[in-house]
Write a protein that holds these residues in place. Structure first.
Motif, PDB file in Angstrom:
ATOM      1  N   LEU A  52      65.190  54.623   5.681  1.00 56.39           N
ATOM      2  CA  LEU A  52      65.498  56.043   5.482  1.00 56.39           C
ATOM      3  C   LEU A  52      66.719  56.475   6.292  1.00 56.39           C
ATOM      4  O   LEU A  52      67.554  57.239   5.802  1.00 56.39           O
ATOM      5  N   ILE A  53      66.841  55.984   7.499  1.00 50.74           N
ATOM      6  CA  ILE A  53      68.008  56.316   8.315  1.00 50.74           C
ATOM      7  C   ILE A  53      69.261  55.706   7.694  1.00 50.74           C
ATOM      8  O   ILE A  53      70.320  56.343   7.646  1.00 50.74           O
ATOM      9  N   ALA A  54      69.147  54.481   7.202  1.00 43.56           N
ATOM     10  CA  ALA A  54      70.286  53.834   6.546  1.00 43.56           C
ATOM     11  C   ALA A  54      70.755  54.655   5.350  1.00 43.56           C
ATOM     12  O   ALA A  54      71.960  54.849   5.146  1.00 43.56           O
ATOM     13  N   LYS A  55      69.822  55.162   4.560  1.00 44.04           N
ATOM     14  CA  LYS A  55      70.190  55.976   3.394  1.00 44.04           C
ATOM     15  C   LYS A  55      70.805  57.313   3.826  1.00 44.04           C
ATOM     16  O   LYS A  55      71.748  57.785   3.199  1.00 44.04           O
TER      17      LYS A  55
ATOM     18  N   ILE B  74      79.666  50.660   3.010  1.00 40.40           N
ATOM     19  CA  ILE B  74      79.414  49.237   2.773  1.00 40.40           C
ATOM     20  C   ILE B  74      78.042  48.941   3.352  1.00 40.40           C
ATOM     21  O   ILE B  74      77.766  49.216   4.508  1.00 40.40           O
ATOM     22  N   GLY B  75      77.190  48.340   2.536  1.00 47.58           N
ATOM     23  CA  GLY B  75      75.817  48.109   2.959  1.00 47.58           C
ATOM     24  C   GLY B  75      74.942  49.193   2.350  1.00 47.58           C
ATOM     25  O   GLY B  75      75.258  49.704   1.283  1.00 47.58           O
ATOM     26  N   PRO B  76      73.905  49.555   3.036  1.00 48.82           N
ATOM     27  CA  PRO B  76      73.541  49.177   4.396  1.00 48.82           C
ATOM     28  C   PRO B  76      72.969  47.765   4.485  1.00 48.82           C
ATOM     29  O   PRO B  76      72.420  47.240   3.525  1.00 48.82           O
ATOM     30  N   VAL B  77      73.132  47.194   5.679  1.00 53.06           N
ATOM     31  CA  VAL B  77      72.573  45.894   6.009  1.00 53.06           C
ATOM     32  C   VAL B  77      71.766  46.042   7.292  1.00 53.06           C
ATOM     33  O   VAL B  77      71.898  47.036   8.003  1.00 53.06           O
ATOM     34  N   SER B  78      70.941  45.022   7.593  1.00 53.45           N
ATOM     35  CA  SER B  78      70.051  45.164   8.751  1.00 53.45           C
ATOM     36  C   SER B  78      70.037  43.966   9.690  1.00 53.45           C
ATOM     37  O   SER B  78      69.249  43.940  10.623  1.00 53.45           O
ATOM     38  N   THR B  79      70.890  42.962   9.436  1.00 55.69           N
ATOM     39  CA  THR B  79      70.925  41.785  10.306  1.00 55.69           C
ATOM     40  C   THR B  79      72.367  41.463  10.707  1.00 55.69           C
ATOM     41  O   THR B  79      73.313  41.883  10.043  1.00 55.69           O
ATOM     42  N   VAL B  80      72.492  40.687  11.764  1.00 51.59           N
ATOM     43  CA  VAL B  80      73.818  40.253  12.214  1.00 51.59           C
ATOM     44  C   VAL B  80      74.499  39.434  11.126  1.00 51.59           C
ATOM     45  O   VAL B  80      75.671  39.644  10.808  1.00 51.59           O
TER      46      VAL B  80
ATOM     47  N   VAL C 251      75.992  57.964  18.953  1.00 49.22           N
ATOM     48  CA  VAL C 251      75.311  59.087  18.328  1.00 49.22           C
ATOM     49  C   VAL C 251      73.817  58.851  18.484  1.00 49.22           C
ATOM     50  O   VAL C 251      73.308  57.787  18.111  1.00 49.22           O
ATOM     51  N   ASN C 252      73.135  59.843  19.035  1.00 44.34           N
ATOM     52  CA  ASN C 252      71.704  59.716  19.291  1.00 44.34           C
ATOM     53  C   ASN C 252      70.882  60.064  18.057  1.00 44.34           C
ATOM     54  O   ASN C 252      71.216  60.995  17.328  1.00 44.34           O
ATOM     55  N   LYS C 253      69.817  59.294  17.849  1.00 36.78           N
ATOM     56  CA  LYS C 253      68.831  59.614  16.820  1.00 36.78           C
ATOM     57  C   LYS C 253      67.787  60.522  17.474  1.00 36.78           C
ATOM     58  O   LYS C 253      67.427  60.283  18.621  1.00 36.78           O
ATOM     59  N   PRO C 254      67.272  61.497  16.778  1.00 32.30           N
ATOM     60  CA  PRO C 254      67.700  61.923  15.453  1.00 32.30           C
ATOM     61  C   PRO C 254      69.068  62.601  15.551  1.00 32.30           C
ATOM     62  O   PRO C 254      69.364  63.287  16.519  1.00 32.30           O
ATOM     63  N   PHE C 255      69.874  62.390  14.538  1.00 35.83           N
ATOM     64  CA  PHE C 255      71.236  62.919  14.549  1.00 35.83           C
ATOM     65  C   PHE C 255      71.375  64.028  13.514  1.00 35.83           C
ATOM     66  O   PHE C 255      70.590  64.136  12.583  1.00 35.83           O
ATOM     67  N   ARG C 256      72.389  64.831  13.719  1.00 40.46           N
ATOM     68  CA  ARG C 256      72.797  65.814  12.709  1.00 40.46           C
ATOM     69  C   ARG C 256      73.962  65.203  11.940  1.00 40.46           C
ATOM     70  O   ARG C 256      74.754  64.445  12.497  1.00 40.46           O
ATOM     71  N   ASP C 257      74.086  65.551  10.687  1.00 37.41           N
ATOM     72  CA  ASP C 257      75.187  65.027   9.865  1.00 37.41           C
ATOM     73  C   ASP C 257      76.530  65.251  10.536  1.00 37.41           C
ATOM     74  O   ASP C 257      77.413  64.394  10.492  1.00 37.41           O
ATOM     75  N   GLU C 258      76.694  66.411  11.171  1.00 34.76           N
ATOM     76  CA  GLU C 258      77.961  66.765  11.809  1.00 34.76           C
ATOM     77  C   GLU C 258      78.332  65.789  12.925  1.00 34.76           C
ATOM     78  O   GLU C 258      79.518  65.585  13.202  1.00 34.76           O
TER      79      GLU C 258
END
Length: 125
Positions: free
Chosen positions: A11-14, A28-34, A95-102
């Motif tokens: 969900l965060i990736a989206k 590009i992506g999202p991806v989750s591994t090195v 950028v800290n989670k939870p983040f704002r779009d801005e």
């Protein structure tokens, strides 16, 4: 500008992908591994990188590789910002989670400005 998204929470990736595209950049992506991130890295200008990846690797390890091998600027997106400050100074921003779009928009604008100044310096006689 092409933005590689490296995030193991779907969900965060989206959300990141939506912000990137809404700002007019190519996601590009999202991806989750090195391994996945390094495969896509040659196409990217900047990377949004989580600190904890699904393959158990550190986002800081990945960031060092992206910076050293590909010259990609890195912005960390994390729920644990204190751990970035423990020995990693190569990120443009955290950028800290939870983040704002801005917050994402601002970090990307800063990266674009840095790239533009770098290109201008190289073009100057």
């Amino acid at each position: 500008m092409r933005v590689l998204i490296v995030e193991d929470e779907f969900l965060i990736a989206k959300l990141l992908e939506n912000v990137v595209e809404d700002d007019g950049y190519e996601a590009i992506g999202p991806v989750s591994t090195v391994e996945q991130a390094l495969a896509y890295a040659p196409r990217a200008d900047i990377a949004l990188v989580d600190l904890s990846l699904s393959d158990g690797n550190s986002g800081q390890l990945l960031a060092r590789r992206l910076i050293d091998r590909f010259g990609i600027d890195v912005i960390f997106v994390t729920g644990d910002p204190g751990s970035v400050q423990q020995g990693f100074d190569g990120a443009l921003a955290v950028v800290n989670k939870p983040f704002r779009d801005e917050e994402i928009t601002g970090a990307l604008a800063m990266a674009l400005d840095k790239r533009s100044r770098s290109i201008a310096r190289r073009a100057a006689p």
